[in-house]
Design an enzyme around this catalytic site. Structure first.
Site, PDB file in Angstrom:
ATOM      1  N   ASN A 188     -29.523 -34.201  34.547  1.00 24.60           N
ATOM      2  CA  ASN A 188     -29.172 -33.536  34.764  1.00 24.60           C
ATOM      3  C   ASN A 188     -29.701 -31.864  36.019  1.00 24.60           C
ATOM      4  O   ASN A 188     -30.434 -31.087  34.806  1.00 24.60           O
ATOM      5  CB  ASN A 188     -27.928 -33.363  33.513  1.00 24.60           C
ATOM      6  CG  ASN A 188     -27.288 -32.599  33.353  1.00 24.60           C
ATOM      7  OD1 ASN A 188     -26.498 -32.071  34.656  1.00 24.60           O
ATOM      8  ND2 ASN A 188     -26.916 -32.034  31.951  1.00 24.60           N
TER       9      ASN A 188
ATOM     10  N   CYS B  82     -26.647 -32.045  28.444  1.00 24.85           N
ATOM     11  CA  CYS B  82     -27.307 -33.154  28.221  1.00 24.85           C
ATOM     12  C   CYS B  82     -27.682 -33.332  27.074  1.00 24.85           C
ATOM     13  O   CYS B  82     -28.803 -34.235  26.381  1.00 24.85           O
ATOM     14  CB  CYS B  82     -28.271 -33.797  28.783  1.00 24.85           C
ATOM     15  SG  CYS B  82     -29.393 -31.979  29.612  1.00 24.85           S
ATOM     16  N   HIS B  83     -28.120 -32.305  26.017  1.00 24.05           N
ATOM     17  CA  HIS B  83     -28.502 -32.085  24.511  1.00 24.05           C
ATOM     18  C   HIS B  83     -28.104 -32.661  23.472  1.00 24.05           C
ATOM     19  O   HIS B  83     -28.774 -33.038  22.942  1.00 24.05           O
ATOM     20  CB  HIS B  83     -28.482 -30.611  24.230  1.00 24.05           C
ATOM     21  CG  HIS B  83     -27.678 -29.700  24.875  1.00 24.05           C
ATOM     22  ND1 HIS B  83     -27.021 -29.150  25.710  1.00 24.05           N
ATOM     23  CD2 HIS B  83     -26.647 -29.092  22.906  1.00 24.05           C
ATOM     24  CE1 HIS B  83     -25.707 -28.922  24.992  1.00 24.05           C
ATOM     25  NE2 HIS B  83     -25.705 -28.808  23.550  1.00 24.05           N
TER      26      HIS B  83
ATOM     27  N   TYR C  53     -28.545 -43.294  24.018  1.00 17.61           N
ATOM     28  CA  TYR C  53     -28.568 -43.686  25.228  1.00 17.61           C
ATOM     29  C   TYR C  53     -27.548 -44.763  25.568  1.00 17.61           C
ATOM     30  O   TYR C  53     -27.095 -44.993  26.448  1.00 17.61           O
ATOM     31  CB  TYR C  53     -29.684 -43.442  25.686  1.00 17.61           C
ATOM     32  CG  TYR C  53     -30.276 -41.963  25.802  1.00 17.61           C
ATOM     33  CD1 TYR C  53     -30.504 -42.052  26.778  1.00 17.61           C
ATOM     34  CD2 TYR C  53     -31.554 -41.937  24.799  1.00 17.61           C
ATOM     35  CE1 TYR C  53     -31.217 -40.282  27.076  1.00 17.61           C
ATOM     36  CE2 TYR C  53     -32.460 -40.620  24.710  1.00 17.61           C
ATOM     37  CZ  TYR C  53     -31.940 -39.562  26.280  1.00 17.61           C
ATOM     38  OH  TYR C  53     -32.557 -38.868  26.145  1.00 17.61           O
TER      39      TYR C  53
ATOM     40  N   GLU D 263     -24.543 -25.989  17.591  1.00 21.27           N
ATOM     41  CA  GLU D 263     -23.422 -26.482  17.348  1.00 21.27           C
ATOM     42  C   GLU D 263     -22.926 -27.183  16.443  1.00 21.27           C
ATOM     43  O   GLU D 263     -21.687 -28.045  15.936  1.00 21.27           O
ATOM     44  CB  GLU D 263     -23.667 -27.285  19.128  1.00 21.27           C
ATOM     45  CG  GLU D 263     -23.372 -27.557  20.312  1.00 21.27           C
ATOM     46  CD  GLU D 263     -22.697 -27.864  21.419  1.00 21.27           C
ATOM     47  OE1 GLU D 263     -23.282 -29.309  21.343  1.00 21.27           O
ATOM     48  OE2 GLU D 263     -23.584 -27.712  22.350  1.00 21.27           O
TER      49      GLU D 263
END
Length: 168
Positions: free
Chosen positions: A122, A130-131, A99, A157
């Site tokens: 979001n 946003c993850h 953040y 990912e």
């Protein structure tokens, strides 16, 4: 005109909402800040045929063969939220940001809490990633879809080399 569809995914059912040909929402079942699914104005008519490209791209993402999305997006939000969501789209697949890093990118480290709030609201989860935003200490914090889903998406990912290294 709004239309919607619902599709199954490894993280549960996803509701996709489009307005004038652009995706305005992607929400997961039991997600915080999700629109009222019983309100026809929020979802519009059901149109399972009109979301073929989005369904295909999401399927490829969950199969691990797609790292970026190429879809028209039109999330609704104030200018600050739009800025944050644009920064989220710049976070590469397999990477994370804090953040604080996003706040610094906006020019003011003191905006971390506001960035967190915009991130949590979001409207196009997964596609606007946003993850990929984590706490300053590397912890998984604040995901409207739930931390189990955030963990799953980040693991999906994770670079293959990192996964392979964990085996040894």
């Amino acid at each position: 005109m709004r239309t919607h569809t619902v599709m199954a995914s490894p993280v549960g059912d996803l509701t996709l909402v489009a307005e004038d040909g652009a995706l305005v929402r992607l929400t997961m079942d039991r997600q915080k800040h999700a629109p009222d699914a019983s309100d026809p104005a929020e979802l519009g008519e059901r149109d399972d045929d009109g979301f073929g490209v989005a369904r295909t791209q999401l399927g490829e993402y969950f199969a691990g063969t797609r790292t970026t999305f190429d879809l028209p997006l039109a999330p609704h939000g104030d200018p600050f939220k739009q800025q944050v969501w644009a920064l989220l789209r710049e976070i590469p697949y397999g990477e994370t940001r804090t953040y604080g890093e996003l706040a610094r990118a906006l020019g003011d480290v003191n905006l971390s809490q506001a960035v967190g709030s915009a991130n949590g609201r979001n409207p196009i989860g997964i596609i606007v990633p946003c993850h990929r935003v984590i706490g300053s200490d590397g912890s998984l914090v604040g995901y409207a879809g739930g931390l189990d889903r955030k963990r799953f998406l980040l693991a999906l990912e994770e670079p293959q080399a990192v996964r392979d290294a964990r085996l040894f």
